[in-house]
Design a protein around this motif. Structure first.
Motif, PDB file in Angstrom:
ATOM      1  N   VAL A 165       0.794  -1.035   0.038  1.00 51.85           N
ATOM      2  CA  VAL A 165      -0.003  -0.063  -0.094  1.00 51.85           C
ATOM      3  C   VAL A 165       0.828   1.357  -0.102  1.00 51.85           C
ATOM      4  O   VAL A 165       0.453   2.351  -0.830  1.00 51.85           O
ATOM      5  N   LYS A 166       2.071   1.376   0.946  1.00 55.13           N
ATOM      6  CA  LYS A 166       2.686   2.290   0.675  1.00 55.13           C
ATOM      7  C   LYS A 166       3.411   2.711  -0.568  1.00 55.13           C
ATOM      8  O   LYS A 166       3.603   3.814  -0.813  1.00 55.13           O
ATOM      9  N   SER A 182      -5.338   5.944   2.283  1.00 53.85           N
ATOM     10  CA  SER A 182      -4.832   4.688   2.089  1.00 53.85           C
ATOM     11  C   SER A 182      -6.026   3.758   1.836  1.00 53.85           C
ATOM     12  O   SER A 182      -5.775   2.700   1.243  1.00 53.85           O
ATOM     13  N   TRP A 183      -6.991   4.266   2.248  1.00 57.27           N
ATOM     14  CA  TRP A 183      -8.357   3.183   2.131  1.00 57.27           C
ATOM     15  C   TRP A 183      -8.788   2.992   0.565  1.00 57.27           C
ATOM     16  O   TRP A 183      -8.913   1.835   0.132  1.00 57.27           O
ATOM     17  N   PRO A 184      -8.739   3.927  -0.208  1.00 56.92           N
ATOM     18  CA  PRO A 184      -8.833   3.918  -1.839  1.00 56.92           C
ATOM     19  C   PRO A 184      -7.985   3.051  -2.266  1.00 56.92           C
ATOM     20  O   PRO A 184      -8.273   2.172  -3.309  1.00 56.92           O
ATOM     21  N   CYS A 185      -6.763   2.968  -1.903  1.00 62.63           N
ATOM     22  CA  CYS A 185      -5.746   2.114  -2.533  1.00 62.63           C
ATOM     23  C   CYS A 185      -5.883   0.871  -2.134  1.00 62.63           C
ATOM     24  O   CYS A 185      -5.959  -0.126  -2.752  1.00 62.63           O
ATOM     25  N   ILE A 186      -6.129   0.586  -0.838  1.00 60.51           N
ATOM     26  CA  ILE A 186      -6.561  -0.666  -0.524  1.00 60.51           C
ATOM     27  C   ILE A 186      -7.691  -1.333  -1.111  1.00 60.51           C
ATOM     28  O   ILE A 186      -7.586  -2.577  -1.672  1.00 60.51           O
ATOM     29  N   THR A 187      -8.633  -0.504  -1.327  1.00 59.63           N
ATOM     30  CA  THR A 187      -9.951  -1.031  -1.995  1.00 59.63           C
ATOM     31  C   THR A 187      -9.718  -1.616  -3.415  1.00 59.63           C
ATOM     32  O   THR A 187     -10.184  -2.486  -3.887  1.00 59.63           O
ATOM     33  N   GLN A 188      -8.926  -0.802  -4.150  1.00 61.04           N
ATOM     34  CA  GLN A 188      -8.577  -0.866  -5.343  1.00 61.04           C
ATOM     35  C   GLN A 188      -7.612  -2.168  -5.631  1.00 61.04           C
ATOM     36  O   GLN A 188      -7.973  -2.982  -6.365  1.00 61.04           O
ATOM     37  N   ILE A 189      -6.715  -2.321  -4.730  1.00 57.15           N
ATOM     38  CA  ILE A 189      -5.862  -3.628  -4.812  1.00 57.15           C
ATOM     39  C   ILE A 189      -6.772  -4.864  -4.403  1.00 57.15           C
ATOM     40  O   ILE A 189      -6.614  -5.761  -5.285  1.00 57.15           O
ATOM     41  N   MET A 190      -7.657  -4.667  -3.492  1.00 60.66           N
ATOM     42  CA  MET A 190      -8.610  -5.820  -3.190  1.00 60.66           C
ATOM     43  C   MET A 190      -9.468  -6.076  -4.436  1.00 60.66           C
ATOM     44  O   MET A 190      -9.519  -7.315  -4.804  1.00 60.66           O
ATOM     45  N   ARG A 191     -10.348  -5.337  -4.862  1.00 59.44           N
ATOM     46  CA  ARG A 191     -10.993  -5.418  -6.054  1.00 59.44           C
ATOM     47  C   ARG A 191     -10.226  -5.948  -7.487  1.00 59.44           C
ATOM     48  O   ARG A 191     -10.861  -6.735  -8.104  1.00 59.44           O
ATOM     49  N   GLU A 192      -9.078  -5.371  -7.694  1.00 59.58           N
ATOM     50  CA  GLU A 192      -8.547  -5.837  -8.928  1.00 59.58           C
ATOM     51  C   GLU A 192      -7.618  -7.167  -8.938  1.00 59.58           C
ATOM     52  O   GLU A 192      -7.398  -7.848  -9.805  1.00 59.58           O
ATOM     53  N   GLU A 193      -6.901  -7.333  -7.657  1.00 62.76           N
ATOM     54  CA  GLU A 193      -5.787  -8.220  -7.565  1.00 62.76           C
ATOM     55  C   GLU A 193      -6.265  -9.227  -6.629  1.00 62.76           C
ATOM     56  O   GLU A 193      -5.609 -10.395  -6.318  1.00 62.76           O
ATOM     57  N   GLY A 194      -7.113  -9.072  -5.520  1.00 60.52           N
ATOM     58  CA  GLY A 194      -7.262  -9.843  -4.556  1.00 60.52           C
ATOM     59  C   GLY A 194      -6.318  -9.856  -3.510  1.00 60.52           C
ATOM     60  O   GLY A 194      -5.645  -8.989  -3.466  1.00 60.52           O
ATOM     61  N   ILE A 195      -6.518 -10.697  -2.475  1.00 60.56           N
ATOM     62  CA  ILE A 195      -5.719 -10.918  -1.288  1.00 60.56           C
ATOM     63  C   ILE A 195      -4.298 -11.145  -1.834  1.00 60.56           C
ATOM     64  O   ILE A 195      -3.242 -10.469  -1.027  1.00 60.56           O
ATOM     65  N   ARG A 196      -4.052 -11.675  -3.063  1.00 61.24           N
ATOM     66  CA  ARG A 196      -2.614 -11.883  -3.365  1.00 61.24           C
ATOM     67  C   ARG A 196      -1.920 -10.720  -3.927  1.00 61.24           C
ATOM     68  O   ARG A 196      -0.688 -10.583  -3.807  1.00 61.24           O
ATOM     69  N   GLY A 197      -2.631  -9.786  -4.033  1.00 63.50           N
ATOM     70  CA  GLY A 197      -2.068  -8.386  -4.232  1.00 63.50           C
ATOM     71  C   GLY A 197      -1.330  -7.842  -3.264  1.00 63.50           C
ATOM     72  O   GLY A 197      -0.281  -6.934  -3.391  1.00 63.50           O
ATOM     73  N   PHE A 198      -1.694  -8.186  -2.174  1.00 64.86           N
ATOM     74  CA  PHE A 198      -1.049  -7.549  -0.912  1.00 64.86           C
ATOM     75  C   PHE A 198       0.135  -8.144  -0.516  1.00 64.86           C
ATOM     76  O   PHE A 198       0.992  -7.824   0.306  1.00 64.86           O
TER      77      PHE A 198
END
Length: 327
Positions: A165-166, A182-198
């Motif tokens: 996220v950083k 941070s929250w819009p970034c977190i939601t976009q990663i989750m929506r587009e890449e799922g847990i694996r994105g993190f």
């Protein structure tokens, strides 16, 4: 006739505790040290992340008309790159805003405080546990190495989502639509890449365990040398500063390419396409497209950040341990 006395069961405080006494001190000291170091050196962290990223280089070339006249893209040697770091800090301040120099500081602090707390807690207690159970209570370079590897793996696994996220936030600051929190970034990663994105870049983070291992082993041995000298409290204080700074510099110079690879792996997709997909694929692609020198992109900003950061962090850490009678 009095009844015989029954044997008193042992108190729980008499039982062997796995963790050493006051083990929590390492957690608190590491977190405070990491927080202070991160705040002081945040602008250099932003510069380092951009210099490591292909997105920043491509954006710079676009604005220079494709002529690559932007000196950050040119290869002028390490000494010039230190000067260029100052230029980039100036450009961010002028063209974006003073606040942009601290872009991603929120996720950084959210990551640094638990990361440093967890790392120092695992290492500080781990070396005592390993020494007591496997090396007759004696500390050695092997004990330091084992404790550092354990601390690096535990910390890297636990905090990787925060660093993703950083990184995304710092890179977005130079784009058309930057993240404002941070929250819009977190939601976009989750929506587009799922847990694996993190967990993008986790393999590179594990590779980075070598850096912290080298740093801890060198630091412990340099600290021993400074403590064995007859320089008194003042000399010991400067010994900690010198030991922490020198150990971080050596470790960073040896292992720096993993930082660039990790940043590339954490970059967002472009038009739905993920360019960097794995550790070795990223390594080969960077060398093929940009040359091996790009594996050291942002090194000057990195060194300018991590060396004083380490000095601040370890000085606060050791100071708290001494205040609490732990060292």
């Amino acid at each position: 006739m009095s009844s015989p006395k029954l044997a008193t069961p042992p108190k729980t405080t008499d039982r062997l505790n796995f963790f050493p006494a006051k083990s929590w001190t390492h957690f608190v000291a590491g977190g405070l040290g990491g927080m202070c170091g991160a705040i002081i050196t945040s602008p250099l962290d932003v510069v380092k992340t951009r210099l490591q990223s292909s997105m920043f280089v491509e954006n710079a070339m676009h604005h220079s008309g494709g002529t690559a006249t932007v000196s950050v893209i040119q290869s002028k040697g390490l000494l010039w790159s230190f000067v260029e770091t100052g230029h980039i800090l100036r450009d961010i301040y002028t063209n974006e805003s003073p606040a942009a120099l601290f872009k991603g500081l929120g996720p950084t602090l959210v990551g640094v405080v638990p990361a440093r707390s967890l790392n120092f807690f695992t290492y500080g207690n781990g070396k005592q546990i390993i020494a007591n159970h496997f090396n007759n209570g004696q500390e050695s370079s092997v004990v330091y190495l084992a404790a550092a590897v354990l601390a690096g793996v535990v910390t890297g696994t636990a905090t990787n989502p925060i660093w993703v996220v950083k990184t995304r936030m710092q890179l977005s600051a130079s784009q058309a639509n930057p993240y404002r929190s941070s929250w819009p970034c977190i939601t976009q990663i989750m929506r587009e890449e799922g847990i694996r994105g993190f967990y993008r870049g986790l393999t590179a983070s594990y590779l980075g365990v070598t850096e912290t291992t080298i740093q801890w082993v060198i630091y412990e041995n340099l600290k021993k040398i400074s403590q064995n000298s007859d320089s008194g409290r003042v000399g010991e204080f400067f010994g900690i500063i010198g030991s922490s700074g020198a150990s971080k510099m050596v470790a960073s110079l040896i292992t720096y390419p993993h930082e660039v690879i990790r940043t590339r792996l954490r970059q967002p997709s472009v038009n739905g396409v993920v360019k960097y997909r794995g550790l070795w694929q990223t390594l080969r692609l960077v060398i093929a497209e940009e040359g091996a020198a790009r594996l050291y992109g942002g090194l000057s900003a990195h060194l300018l950040r991590v060396v004083p950061n380490a000095a601040v962090m370890f000085t606060i850490y050791e100071g708290i341990l001494r205040w609490n009678g732990q060292s």
